[in-house]
Design a protein around this motif. Structure first.
Motif, PDB file in Angstrom:
ATOM      1  N   ILE A  59     -85.607-114.038  27.801  1.00 21.49           N
ATOM      2  CA  ILE A  59     -84.501-115.002  27.846  1.00 21.49           C
ATOM      3  C   ILE A  59     -83.298-114.378  28.545  1.00 21.49           C
ATOM      4  O   ILE A  59     -82.610-115.041  29.329  1.00 21.49           O
ATOM      5  CB  ILE A  59     -84.156-115.510  26.427  1.00 21.49           C
ATOM      6  N   ILE A  60     -83.036-113.094  28.299  1.00 25.75           N
ATOM      7  CA  ILE A  60     -81.947-112.405  29.007  1.00 25.75           C
ATOM      8  C   ILE A  60     -82.243-112.402  30.508  1.00 25.75           C
ATOM      9  O   ILE A  60     -81.349-112.645  31.330  1.00 25.75           O
ATOM     10  CB  ILE A  60     -81.743-110.975  28.452  1.00 25.75           C
ATOM     11  N   GLY A  61     -83.500-112.172  30.882  1.00 23.85           N
ATOM     12  CA  GLY A  61     -83.887-112.224  32.300  1.00 23.85           C
ATOM     13  C   GLY A  61     -83.620-113.594  32.913  1.00 23.85           C
ATOM     14  O   GLY A  61     -83.123-113.706  34.038  1.00 23.85           O
ATOM     15  N   ILE A  62     -83.938-114.657  32.170  1.00 21.43           N
ATOM     16  CA  ILE A  62     -83.690-116.023  32.656  1.00 21.43           C
ATOM     17  C   ILE A  62     -82.182-116.262  32.783  1.00 21.43           C
ATOM     18  O   ILE A  62     -81.707-116.809  33.784  1.00 21.43           O
ATOM     19  CB  ILE A  62     -84.353-117.070  31.727  1.00 21.43           C
ATOM     20  N   ARG A  63     -81.424-115.802  31.767  1.00 17.62           N
ATOM     21  CA  ARG A  63     -79.954-115.959  31.832  1.00 17.62           C
ATOM     22  C   ARG A  63     -79.393-115.257  33.070  1.00 17.62           C
ATOM     23  O   ARG A  63     -78.548-115.795  33.792  1.00 17.62           O
ATOM     24  CB  ARG A  63     -79.307-115.381  30.576  1.00 17.62           C
ATOM     25  N   CYS A  83     -93.131-116.671  30.272  1.00 17.20           N
ATOM     26  CA  CYS A  83     -92.926-116.617  28.819  1.00 17.20           C
ATOM     27  C   CYS A  83     -92.643-118.027  28.301  1.00 17.20           C
ATOM     28  O   CYS A  83     -91.505-118.505  28.358  1.00 17.20           O
ATOM     29  CB  CYS A  83     -91.768-115.675  28.481  1.00 17.20           C
ATOM     30  N   LEU A  84     -93.684-118.669  27.808  1.00 15.12           N
ATOM     31  CA  LEU A  84     -93.565-120.049  27.322  1.00 15.12           C
ATOM     32  C   LEU A  84     -92.539-120.155  26.193  1.00 15.12           C
ATOM     33  O   LEU A  84     -91.735-121.087  26.156  1.00 15.12           O
ATOM     34  CB  LEU A  84     -94.930-120.579  26.869  1.00 15.12           C
ATOM     35  N   GLY A  85     -92.527-119.190  25.288  1.00 11.02           N
ATOM     36  CA  GLY A  85     -91.589-119.204  24.167  1.00 11.02           C
ATOM     37  C   GLY A  85     -90.136-119.219  24.632  1.00 11.02           C
ATOM     38  O   GLY A  85     -89.294-119.900  24.052  1.00 11.02           O
ATOM     39  N   ALA A  86     -89.840-118.470  25.690  1.00 12.94           N
ATOM     40  CA  ALA A  86     -88.471-118.428  26.227  1.00 12.94           C
ATOM     41  C   ALA A  86     -88.091-119.782  26.812  1.00 12.94           C
ATOM     42  O   ALA A  86     -87.002-120.303  26.541  1.00 12.94           O
ATOM     43  CB  ALA A  86     -88.364-117.339  27.299  1.00 12.94           C
ATOM     44  N   ALA A  89     -87.591-122.274  23.967  1.00 16.39           N
ATOM     45  CA  ALA A  89     -86.354-122.023  23.218  1.00 16.39           C
ATOM     46  C   ALA A  89     -85.154-122.604  23.957  1.00 16.39           C
ATOM     47  O   ALA A  89     -84.263-123.197  23.349  1.00 16.39           O
ATOM     48  CB  ALA A  89     -86.170-120.520  22.999  1.00 16.39           C
ATOM     49  N   ILE A  90     -85.131-122.455  25.279  1.00 12.86           N
ATOM     50  CA  ILE A  90     -84.006-122.963  26.073  1.00 12.86           C
ATOM     51  C   ILE A  90     -84.032-124.493  26.124  1.00 12.86           C
ATOM     52  O   ILE A  90     -82.996-125.143  26.039  1.00 12.86           O
ATOM     53  CB  ILE A  90     -84.021-122.344  27.486  1.00 12.86           C
ATOM     54  N   ARG A  91     -85.220-125.070  26.220  1.00  9.71           N
ATOM     55  CA  ARG A  91     -85.343-126.530  26.293  1.00  9.71           C
ATOM     56  C   ARG A  91     -85.118-127.218  24.950  1.00  9.71           C
ATOM     57  O   ARG A  91     -84.725-128.367  24.894  1.00  9.71           O
ATOM     58  CB  ARG A  91     -86.741-126.908  26.799  1.00  9.71           C
ATOM     59  N   SER A  98     -78.804-116.989  15.602  1.00 11.93           N
ATOM     60  CA  SER A  98     -79.144-115.578  15.801  1.00 11.93           C
ATOM     61  C   SER A  98     -78.660-115.113  17.171  1.00 11.93           C
ATOM     62  O   SER A  98     -78.194-115.892  17.993  1.00 11.93           O
ATOM     63  CB  SER A  98     -80.658-115.396  15.720  1.00 11.93           C
ATOM     64  N   TYR A  99     -78.836-113.828  17.454  1.00 13.01           N
ATOM     65  CA  TYR A  99     -78.497-113.273  18.770  1.00 13.01           C
ATOM     66  C   TYR A  99     -79.314-113.992  19.841  1.00 13.01           C
ATOM     67  O   TYR A  99     -78.810-114.364  20.888  1.00 13.01           O
ATOM     68  CB  TYR A  99     -78.749-111.765  18.797  1.00 13.01           C
ATOM     69  N   LEU A 100     -80.592-114.233  19.534  1.00 13.82           N
ATOM     70  CA  LEU A 100     -81.461-114.966  20.457  1.00 13.82           C
ATOM     71  C   LEU A 100     -80.833-116.330  20.762  1.00 13.82           C
ATOM     72  O   LEU A 100     -80.770-116.752  21.906  1.00 13.82           O
ATOM     73  CB  LEU A 100     -82.853-115.137  19.830  1.00 13.82           C
ATOM     74  N   GLY A 101     -80.310-116.978  19.727  1.00 15.92           N
ATOM     75  CA  GLY A 101     -79.682-118.282  19.883  1.00 15.92           C
ATOM     76  C   GLY A 101     -78.469-118.250  20.785  1.00 15.92           C
ATOM     77  O   GLY A 101     -78.248-119.161  21.584  1.00 15.92           O
ATOM     78  N   ARG A 102     -77.681-117.165  20.689  1.00 14.99           N
ATOM     79  CA  ARG A 102     -76.499-117.047  21.558  1.00 14.99           C
ATOM     80  C   ARG A 102     -76.911-116.947  23.021  1.00 14.99           C
ATOM     81  O   ARG A 102     -76.293-117.557  23.887  1.00 14.99           O
ATOM     82  CB  ARG A 102     -75.660-115.836  21.154  1.00 14.99           C
ATOM     83  N   VAL A 103     -77.947-116.163  23.292  1.00 14.94           N
ATOM     84  CA  VAL A 103     -78.406-116.008  24.677  1.00 14.94           C
ATOM     85  C   VAL A 103     -79.002-117.329  25.177  1.00 14.94           C
ATOM     86  O   VAL A 103     -78.779-117.738  26.318  1.00 14.94           O
ATOM     87  CB  VAL A 103     -79.424-114.844  24.814  1.00 14.94           C
ATOM     88  N   VAL A 104     -79.747-118.027  24.307  1.00 15.79           N
ATOM     89  CA  VAL A 104     -80.303-119.341  24.646  1.00 15.79           C
ATOM     90  C   VAL A 104     -79.163-120.304  24.983  1.00 15.79           C
ATOM     91  O   VAL A 104     -79.224-121.030  25.982  1.00 15.79           O
ATOM     92  CB  VAL A 104     -81.174-119.888  23.485  1.00 15.79           C
ATOM     93  N   ASP A 105     -78.093-120.291  24.172  1.00 17.22           N
ATOM     94  CA  ASP A 105     -76.942-121.165  24.435  1.00 17.22           C
ATOM     95  C   ASP A 105     -76.292-120.845  25.777  1.00 17.22           C
ATOM     96  O   ASP A 105     -75.868-121.745  26.503  1.00 17.22           O
ATOM     97  CB  ASP A 105     -75.900-121.047  23.314  1.00 17.22           C
ATOM     98  N   GLU A 106     -76.229-119.561  26.118  1.00 19.11           N
ATOM     99  CA  GLU A 106     -75.673-119.170  27.418  1.00 19.11           C
ATOM    100  C   GLU A 106     -76.549-119.717  28.553  1.00 19.11           C
ATOM    101  O   GLU A 106     -76.021-120.175  29.569  1.00 19.11           O
ATOM    102  CB  GLU A 106     -75.558-117.646  27.508  1.00 19.11           C
ATOM    103  N   CYS A 107     -77.858-119.686  28.363  1.00 12.86           N
ATOM    104  CA  CYS A 107     -78.784-120.243  29.368  1.00 12.86           C
ATOM    105  C   CYS A 107     -78.560-121.750  29.514  1.00 12.86           C
ATOM    106  O   CYS A 107     -78.504-122.276  30.631  1.00 12.86           O
ATOM    107  CB  CYS A 107     -80.236-119.990  28.978  1.00 12.86           C
ATOM    108  N   ARG A 108     -78.414-122.436  28.376  1.00 15.09           N
ATOM    109  CA  ARG A 108     -78.203-123.892  28.417  1.00 15.09           C
ATOM    110  C   ARG A 108     -76.892-124.228  29.114  1.00 15.09           C
ATOM    111  O   ARG A 108     -76.818-125.175  29.893  1.00 15.09           O
ATOM    112  CB  ARG A 108     -78.195-124.463  26.998  1.00 15.09           C
ATOM    113  N   LYS A 109     -75.842-123.449  28.847  1.00  9.12           N
ATOM    114  CA  LYS A 109     -74.554-123.698  29.480  1.00  9.12           C
ATOM    115  C   LYS A 109     -74.672-123.494  30.991  1.00  9.12           C
ATOM    116  O   LYS A 109     -74.156-124.292  31.780  1.00  9.12           O
ATOM    117  CB  LYS A 109     -73.475-122.796  28.898  1.00  9.12           C
TER     118      LYS A 109
END
Length: 166
Positions: A59-63, A83-86, A89-91, A98-109
Motif C-alpha cells: 500500500i505504501i508502494g501504491i501511495r 497485491c489484491l489485498g492492497a 483495502a483502498i477500494r 490503524s496505521y494501515l488505514g492511514r496509508v489507505v486514506d492517503e491513497c484514497r485522497k
C-alpha cells in the motif's frame, strides 16, 4: 495469453511492487511507467527502514506511485499491483483507524485529487508485474533511484525485454 498487456493509446501504465528484507530490517518499493508501446518512460525505486506487514509495504508502494503520478502531466494512468489485498483495502469504503488505514486514506485522497486525470487501480497477476517486482527486489542493494528511457540499467533492460516477449 500475454502476461504483459500494454495500455490503450494515450494511457500510461504504472506497475508497482514492494519487497521485504528481514535480514536488513527494511522494505522497498518500485514503480515502472510505460506507454502504449510498452516503452519504459520512467522507473523509480526506494528502500526504507522498517519491518512491515507485506500488505502495508504494498500500500505504501501504491501511495508513492500515486504521489509520483501527481507530479507528471499524464492524462490517463492505470496503476497495477499484484497485491489484491492492497487494492481491495483502498477500494473499500470502510474506515480503518490503524496505521494501515492511514496509508489507505492517503491513497484514497490522492486518487480523489487525481480524479480529473483519469487514474485507476487494477489488480494483475505477478507474471504481469515482473519488472516492478524485479526492481523492488533489486532496490535492497541500492539507494533511492530513478531511471528514464535514456538511462536504463542493463539488468533492468533485460527484464523489460523479457517481459515484452511473453
Amino acid at each position: 495469453m500475454h502476461s504483459h498487456q500494454v495500455p490503450q493509446i494515450g494511457t500510461v501504465k504504472v506497475n508497482t511492487d514492494a519487497a521485504l528484507f528481514e535480514h536488513s530490517n527494511c522494505f522497498s518499493f518500485a514503480m515502472v511507467a510505460r506507454d502504449h508501446e510498452g516503452t519504459m518512460l520512467e522507473a523509480a525505486s526506494s528502500c526504507r527502514p522498517g519491518s512491515l506487514h507485506p500488505e502495508l509495504a504494498e500500500i505504501i508502494g501504491i501511495r508513492e506511485a500515486l504521489s509520483w503520478i501527481k507530479n507528471k502531466n499524464w492524462s490517463s494512468t492505470v496503476v497495477e499491483s499484484d497485491c489484491l489485498g492492497a487494492i481491495q483495502a483502498i477500494r473499500c469504503s470502510s474506515i480503518n483507524l490503524s496505521y494501515l488505514g492511514r496509508v489507505v486514506d492517503e491513497c484514497r485522497k490522492l486518487l480523489d485529487d487525481l480524479e480529473s486525470r483519469n487514474v485507476s487501480l487494477k489488480f494483475v497477476k505477478r507474471s504481469a508485474n515482473m519488472v516492478a517486482h524485479y526492481l523492488a527486489r533489486y532496490s535492497s542493494s541500492i539507494a533511492d533511484r530513478s531511471w528514464d528511457r535514456e538511462k536504463v540499467h542493463p539488468d533492468l533492460l533485460h527484464v523489460l525485454l523479457d517481459d515484452l516477449k511473453e
